[in-house]
Every structure is written in structure tokens, then in C-alpha cells.
Design a protein around this motif. Sequence first.
Motif, mmCIF file in Angstrom:
data_model
loop_
_atom_site.group_PDB
_atom_site.id
_atom_site.type_symbol
_atom_site.label_atom_id
_atom_site.label_comp_id
_atom_site.label_asym_id
_atom_site.label_seq_id
_atom_site.Cartn_x
_atom_site.Cartn_y
_atom_site.Cartn_z
ATOM 1 N N TYR A 155 75.957 -7.896 -67.286
ATOM 2 C CA TYR A 155 74.972 -8.523 -68.119
ATOM 3 C C TYR A 155 73.666 -7.502 -68.082
ATOM 4 C CZ TYR A 155 77.663 -12.658 -69.354
ATOM 5 O OH TYR A 155 78.750 -13.501 -69.818
ATOM 6 N N LEU A 156 73.462 -6.794 -67.139
ATOM 7 C CA LEU A 156 72.212 -6.010 -66.871
ATOM 8 C C LEU A 156 71.853 -5.386 -68.149
ATOM 9 C CD1 LEU A 156 72.390 -4.626 -63.231
ATOM 10 C CD2 LEU A 156 71.285 -6.371 -64.014
ATOM 11 N N ASP A 157 72.813 -4.480 -68.667
ATOM 12 C CA ASP A 157 72.184 -3.881 -69.925
ATOM 13 C C ASP A 157 72.001 -4.666 -71.312
ATOM 14 O OD1 ASP A 157 72.475 -1.487 -68.572
ATOM 15 O OD2 ASP A 157 74.650 -1.014 -69.187
ATOM 16 N N SER A 158 72.831 -5.679 -71.548
ATOM 17 C CA SER A 158 72.712 -6.692 -72.629
ATOM 18 C C SER A 158 71.348 -7.246 -72.323
ATOM 19 C CB SER A 158 73.851 -7.614 -72.955
ATOM 20 O OG SER A 158 73.891 -8.344 -71.698
ATOM 21 N N VAL A 159 70.992 -7.846 -71.321
ATOM 22 C CA VAL A 159 69.965 -8.601 -71.055
ATOM 23 C C VAL A 159 68.504 -7.688 -71.369
ATOM 24 C CG1 VAL A 159 68.372 -9.655 -69.102
ATOM 25 C CG2 VAL A 159 70.860 -10.283 -69.382
ATOM 26 N N LYS A 160 68.788 -6.477 -70.968
ATOM 27 C CA LYS A 160 67.591 -5.627 -71.091
ATOM 28 C C LYS A 160 67.193 -5.221 -72.582
ATOM 29 C CE LYS A 160 65.927 -1.016 -70.111
ATOM 30 N NZ LYS A 160 66.104 0.541 -69.208
ATOM 31 N N GLU A 161 68.338 -5.166 -73.289
ATOM 32 C CA GLU A 161 68.460 -5.022 -74.733
ATOM 33 C C GLU A 161 67.746 -6.114 -75.444
ATOM 34 O OE1 GLU A 161 72.046 -3.990 -76.388
ATOM 35 O OE2 GLU A 161 72.368 -2.247 -75.234
ATOM 36 N N LYS A 162 67.825 -7.276 -74.924
ATOM 37 C CA LYS A 162 67.301 -8.542 -75.448
ATOM 38 C C LYS A 162 66.133 -8.835 -75.059
ATOM 39 C CE LYS A 162 71.760 -10.817 -76.034
ATOM 40 N NZ LYS A 162 72.876 -11.824 -75.472
ATOM 41 N N LEU A 163 65.559 -8.384 -73.847
ATOM 42 C CA LEU A 163 64.172 -8.504 -73.770
ATOM 43 C C LEU A 163 63.385 -7.473 -74.542
ATOM 44 C CD1 LEU A 163 64.549 -8.438 -69.720
ATOM 45 C CD2 LEU A 163 63.668 -10.120 -71.199
ATOM 46 N N LEU A 164 63.776 -6.424 -74.741
ATOM 47 C CA LEU A 164 63.055 -5.231 -75.552
ATOM 48 C C LEU A 164 63.130 -5.584 -76.865
ATOM 49 C CD1 LEU A 164 64.603 -2.008 -73.975
ATOM 50 C CD2 LEU A 164 62.519 -2.957 -73.531
ATOM 51 N N ALA A 165 63.910 -6.606 -77.269
ATOM 52 C CA ALA A 165 64.021 -7.148 -78.679
ATOM 53 C C ALA A 165 62.703 -7.934 -79.007
ATOM 54 C CB ALA A 165 65.192 -7.578 -79.123
ATOM 55 N N ILE A 166 62.172 -8.764 -78.041
ATOM 56 C CA ILE A 166 61.160 -9.630 -78.062
ATOM 57 C C ILE A 166 59.718 -8.825 -78.197
ATOM 58 C CG2 ILE A 166 59.634 -11.349 -76.786
ATOM 59 C CD1 ILE A 166 62.201 -11.765 -74.656
ATOM 60 N N ASP A 167 59.636 -9.104 -79.507
ATOM 61 C CA ASP A 167 58.459 -8.177 -80.140
ATOM 62 C C ASP A 167 56.773 -8.816 -79.742
ATOM 63 O OD1 ASP A 167 58.318 -10.299 -81.921
ATOM 64 O OD2 ASP A 167 58.883 -9.213 -83.441
ATOM 65 N N HIS A 196 56.551 -16.762 -71.633
ATOM 66 C CA HIS A 196 57.705 -16.062 -71.923
ATOM 67 C C HIS A 196 58.914 -16.503 -70.889
ATOM 68 C CE1 HIS A 196 54.800 -13.305 -73.799
ATOM 69 N NE2 HIS A 196 55.757 -13.364 -74.907
ATOM 70 N N ILE A 197 58.449 -17.116 -69.696
ATOM 71 C CA ILE A 197 59.581 -17.281 -68.746
ATOM 72 C C ILE A 197 60.714 -18.145 -69.360
ATOM 73 C CG2 ILE A 197 60.085 -18.281 -66.577
ATOM 74 C CD1 ILE A 197 57.275 -17.586 -65.717
ATOM 75 N N GLU A 198 60.486 -19.129 -70.021
ATOM 76 C CA GLU A 198 61.284 -19.997 -70.754
ATOM 77 C C GLU A 198 62.339 -19.028 -71.654
ATOM 78 O OE1 GLU A 198 59.797 -23.648 -72.296
ATOM 79 O OE2 GLU A 198 59.958 -24.508 -70.293
ATOM 80 N N GLU A 199 61.702 -18.211 -72.465
ATOM 81 C CA GLU A 199 62.298 -17.395 -73.208
ATOM 82 C C GLU A 199 63.294 -16.443 -72.581
ATOM 83 O OE1 GLU A 199 61.135 -14.610 -77.203
ATOM 84 O OE2 GLU A 199 59.573 -15.507 -76.012
ATOM 85 N N PHE A 200 62.904 -15.957 -71.592
ATOM 86 C CA PHE A 200 63.804 -15.080 -70.779
ATOM 87 C C PHE A 200 64.996 -15.899 -70.185
ATOM 88 C CE2 PHE A 200 59.926 -12.291 -69.154
ATOM 89 C CZ PHE A 200 59.817 -11.813 -70.578
ATOM 90 N N LEU A 201 64.727 -17.060 -69.792
ATOM 91 C CA LEU A 201 65.966 -17.883 -69.202
ATOM 92 C C LEU A 201 66.850 -18.357 -70.331
ATOM 93 C CD1 LEU A 201 63.592 -20.135 -66.759
ATOM 94 C CD2 LEU A 201 65.391 -18.382 -66.213
ATOM 95 N N ALA A 202 66.488 -18.347 -71.495
ATOM 96 C CA ALA A 202 67.344 -18.823 -72.673
ATOM 97 C C ALA A 202 68.165 -17.801 -73.080
ATOM 98 C CB ALA A 202 66.295 -19.181 -73.890
ATOM 99 N N ILE A 203 68.167 -16.337 -72.552
ATOM 100 C CA ILE A 203 69.031 -15.060 -72.914
ATOM 101 C C ILE A 203 70.233 -15.325 -72.143
ATOM 102 C CG2 ILE A 203 69.238 -12.752 -72.689
ATOM 103 C CD1 ILE A 203 66.223 -12.494 -72.623
ATOM 104 N N GLU A 204 71.355 -15.242 -72.951
ATOM 105 C CA GLU A 204 72.760 -15.038 -72.507
ATOM 106 C C GLU A 204 72.814 -14.328 -71.419
ATOM 107 O OE1 GLU A 204 77.333 -14.385 -73.836
ATOM 108 O OE2 GLU A 204 75.803 -14.093 -75.248
ATOM 109 N N GLY A 205 73.424 -15.049 -70.195
ATOM 110 C CA GLY A 205 73.654 -14.101 -68.785
ATOM 111 C C GLY A 205 72.736 -14.226 -67.708
ATOM 112 N N VAL A 206 71.508 -14.767 -68.341
ATOM 113 C CA VAL A 206 70.314 -14.891 -67.295
ATOM 114 C C VAL A 206 70.432 -16.248 -66.758
ATOM 115 C CG1 VAL A 206 67.850 -15.119 -67.189
ATOM 116 C CG2 VAL A 206 68.571 -13.752 -68.611
ATOM 117 N N SER A 207 70.499 -16.084 -65.376
ATOM 118 C CA SER A 207 70.474 -17.282 -64.514
ATOM 119 C C SER A 207 69.520 -17.777 -63.755
ATOM 120 C CB SER A 207 71.664 -17.180 -63.368
ATOM 121 O OG SER A 207 71.354 -15.871 -62.750
ATOM 122 N N GLY A 208 68.385 -16.997 -63.600
ATOM 123 C CA GLY A 208 67.250 -17.503 -62.773
ATOM 124 C C GLY A 208 66.162 -16.326 -63.151
ATOM 125 N N PHE A 209 64.746 -16.789 -62.741
ATOM 126 C CA PHE A 209 63.813 -15.928 -62.695
ATOM 127 C C PHE A 209 62.820 -16.016 -61.663
ATOM 128 C CE2 PHE A 209 59.096 -15.234 -63.687
ATOM 129 C CZ PHE A 209 59.189 -14.335 -64.517
#
Length: 508
Positions: free
Chosen positions: A309-321, A92-105
Motif C-alpha cells: 500500500y505504500l505507493d498508493s497511500v503516497k499518491e493519495k497523500l499528494l492529492a490532498i491539495d 489532517h491526521i483524521e484525513e490520513f487515517l481515512a485513506i485506504e490501507g492506512v492503519s495508524g499514525f
Amino acid sequence: MGVFKRAFLYVTRKRMRSVLLFLIFFAAGLFLLTGISIKRSAEKAAEDFQKTLKTGLRVELTGGSSIAMEETFDENGEKVQNYAADLIREHHIEEFLAIEGVSGFYCDNLQRYDAYTGLSLHPGYNSWSLDIADGKIPLEGDVTEEFREFVIEERESFEAGAHTNSFLRVYDSEWHPSFVNGAVELVAGEHIRVNDKEKVVISDEVAEKNDLKVGDKITAQMADVFTGERYGSIYETEIAGIFHINFEQKVLKDKTFENDILANTFFSTADVWTWVRREYQIQNGYTVFAPITDDIVCLMTIFVEDPSYLDSVKEKLLAIDSIDWKYYEFGVYDKDYQTAAAPLLSMMKISNLLAVIPAVGVLMILYLILSIWMRSRGSEIGILSSIGVKKKTLRRQFLIECCSITAAAFAAALLLSGPVTKLVGNGLQTLIYSADGTEKFEVEIETGTDDMLINMMPPSKEEALPYTVTIEEAGFVLLLLTGTAAAAVLASSAELLGQKPREILGRK
């Protein structure tokens, strides 16, 4: 006689009362202006700090022990464990890194593991002990003959310890907190990335001591803690990069072991754990666990390019089913900000107290004084009322008296607020900031887990903050003072003005 003239005559004739009111309003205004100015300057400096430091979203697995665990054995008889829940996995790490606004993990529960490499290291407790055994350090004080004999007897263990490195597992070394906060920096090669295997980033000190460079191989082997005996298979890893430490770690040679020294630490790909665990289990006769190819991730920080970007990144994370998010809780990573801005945050709290508590106290005293003085003006109010002066006119006179004194006191407070604020602000900075700011970072070995933490230290006092009062702030203070004065006058005069002239004059 007009209301303004009566107010003027009262203020000028009752000089002691007028001066006392002036001083009360002056003190309240000065406290408010000073506190507001210091708070605003500290807030601005804290915001500037935040812009230079990385912010991230913390995601932590909660209630892990309550999640059902499936245990089976593979064809080799090795134990296979798996959680019966859709948790965050390494893929899932690569999926997280592909989210807009995410710079690192960064995952900060990977821990570190020790292994013998045979390399020349930054000396610590084991090297110091061997020097005692070899007579390079004289026997005096705490260095006793008994200790020298003990080292000679257990020499193999000390020899192994003197050449044991710490392998600190990471998925992406660039986003380890020590690289993020500037404690260390990459000076050659490249960082370890998520899908890398059998790679390390080593310090320039170890590289120089052993004539190593990017691309060279390093071999490691497990060693018994007590005997120093090496066992198991050889782990071979490649040097991907070389880092430099931007501070001096406090190393106590009689207390700090080599593997607890940052210069001797390797930032390693996560697969080193598979090798360490397997060799340890085989050596000690434990059940051997099968290698985990897609491990769960329990505690992580997802860094964002900007706090917005914190809120939008959180929303996109929660959308990963493919992840059951009920097992996770979210927070904000701002450890470096809280440390770097700690003195400024303290100044903000103190400035709030400086503005509110004294000002409230002064204004309470003001109300009590006005109440007492208003009772002493009973005869005046009774006479004026009896000759036809309306109550609203008397009320206006009292307001003019008090508000004119307030305006004069505010003007004086505004003139003096600049030098007073500078004096108080500089004093607070000197008091709050660390007197010894030579070290910007410290290495901490966490009790219980032995994790190595590279913490940012609170900064030392630098240039004095700029203190100014804006037109809006000055207007707010003036409005607050006059409003309080008006309220105090109206409240303290209400009882007398509500009575008839005969009742007022008839009071003893």
C-alpha cells in the motif's frame, strides 16, 4: 579417431591436469551453491520477519527554518505564531487515517516533559540518594559523607525528583513504536486517541504502587529543577489505560533518574505541552505563547496494513491539495525490520561475497591455467591440423574435455553442498547473531533532545535456517560453470587455432 575418443584419452591420460581442473571447478561450484543457498534462506527468513513487523511511510518537514513565520499578539497579550505556508496540521491526521490501507499514525517529534505527581515510582537516582541521606545505605566506596551532606542540604530537590513522572506526548498511543514493536502492551483500559484531551496511559507498576485504576485522576504540577519548589497551576489528567512492560530496563540507581525510567513514563495526550509551556513561561517571566489549537506536524509515520500500500497511500497523500507538499520529503519506516533482520541482512551480504569473490578468483585462475596448458598443446594442435583435422573439430574436442570435467566437478559439488552449506550457515549464524539475546529491547535517552527511545535489539541465534538448493539454482550454477569453461577454452585456444600448422610446429 573420433573427437569424443580423443577427448576421453586426453582426460584419462593427463590425470594431473584433469584432477587439477576438476578441483578448480569443484571449488567454484561449491562456493556458488553454498552462497546462493545461504542467501536464499536468509532472504526467506527476512521476508517472514517483515510480515510480522509494521511498515510505514515517513513524512518529514524539510527546510522549516526557511518558511516565513507570522507573529502577532492576541487580546490577552499572548504571542501567536503561525507558519505562512500550507503545512500538515493536527486536523489532517483524521484525513490520513481515512485513506485506504492506512492503519495508524505516529508523530515522533512531540518529545516528553516532566512534572511532579507525588506518586510512588520505580526507584532511581533520587530515591537512592535519599536512602543515603536517611542512613539506609552505608557510606562506603563512592558513597561519601560529603555526598550525604549534599543530599541533606538539597533534600527538597531530590524529594521532587523521586516523585516526578515523564509525560510522553502522543496523538495515538497504540501506534507509538514501543507498542508497535511489542516492548509494551496495553493490559487494561484503552489507548489514547487523536482527539482525546487530558488523558494518560500509565504502567501497571505505578498503578499497583499507588492503588490506581482506569478512570482515576492524576494531578501534576511543575517543579523547579534545582530547588524542587512546585509552582503554577495544577494539571489534572485521567487514566485511560494501563500498560505492561515486556522486558526489564537496565536501571542504574546511581545514574538513572526516575523520569528516565519507562515504568514511570506516562503516554499522554498532546495537550500537556500547552500546560507545561505556559507554566514555565509564566514562572520565568518569558513571553507567554497562546495555546495552539491546530499545531503543525513536522515528522510522522503513516503506518500501512501491507507494504504493497505504500505507493498508493503516497499518491493519495499528494492529492490532498490543502497541504503544500514541496516542504516535505518521503521515506519508508522500517526501523524495527532493519534491527530484527540485521543478522539476516548481514548473512545475505556475506553469502554474496562467499559466492562471488572466491568463485571469480577460482575462474580467473582457471583461465590462466587453460591458457598455459593450451600453449603446451601446440605440437598436438599442429600435428592434428597438418593431417587434416579441422579447427572446429579441435575446438569441439577441447570443449568436450573441459565441459566433461566441469560436469563431474559440479555433480560432486552438488552432493557435498548440503552438509557444507549447513556447516557454513550455522557458523555464520553463531558468528553474526548476538551471544547475549536475553534482552529484546533497550531504553535509550537521546543525547541533546532527552527523547526516550525504546529500541528493538538484534535477536539471538535461534534454530538453524533450512538450507536447500532448488533445481533452478542448480541449473544456473551448472550453466555458469560450463559457460565459463567454454569461454575460457575458446579464448585460450583462439591464438593457436588461428595459426597455420607450419607456424605452430615451427614455434620453439
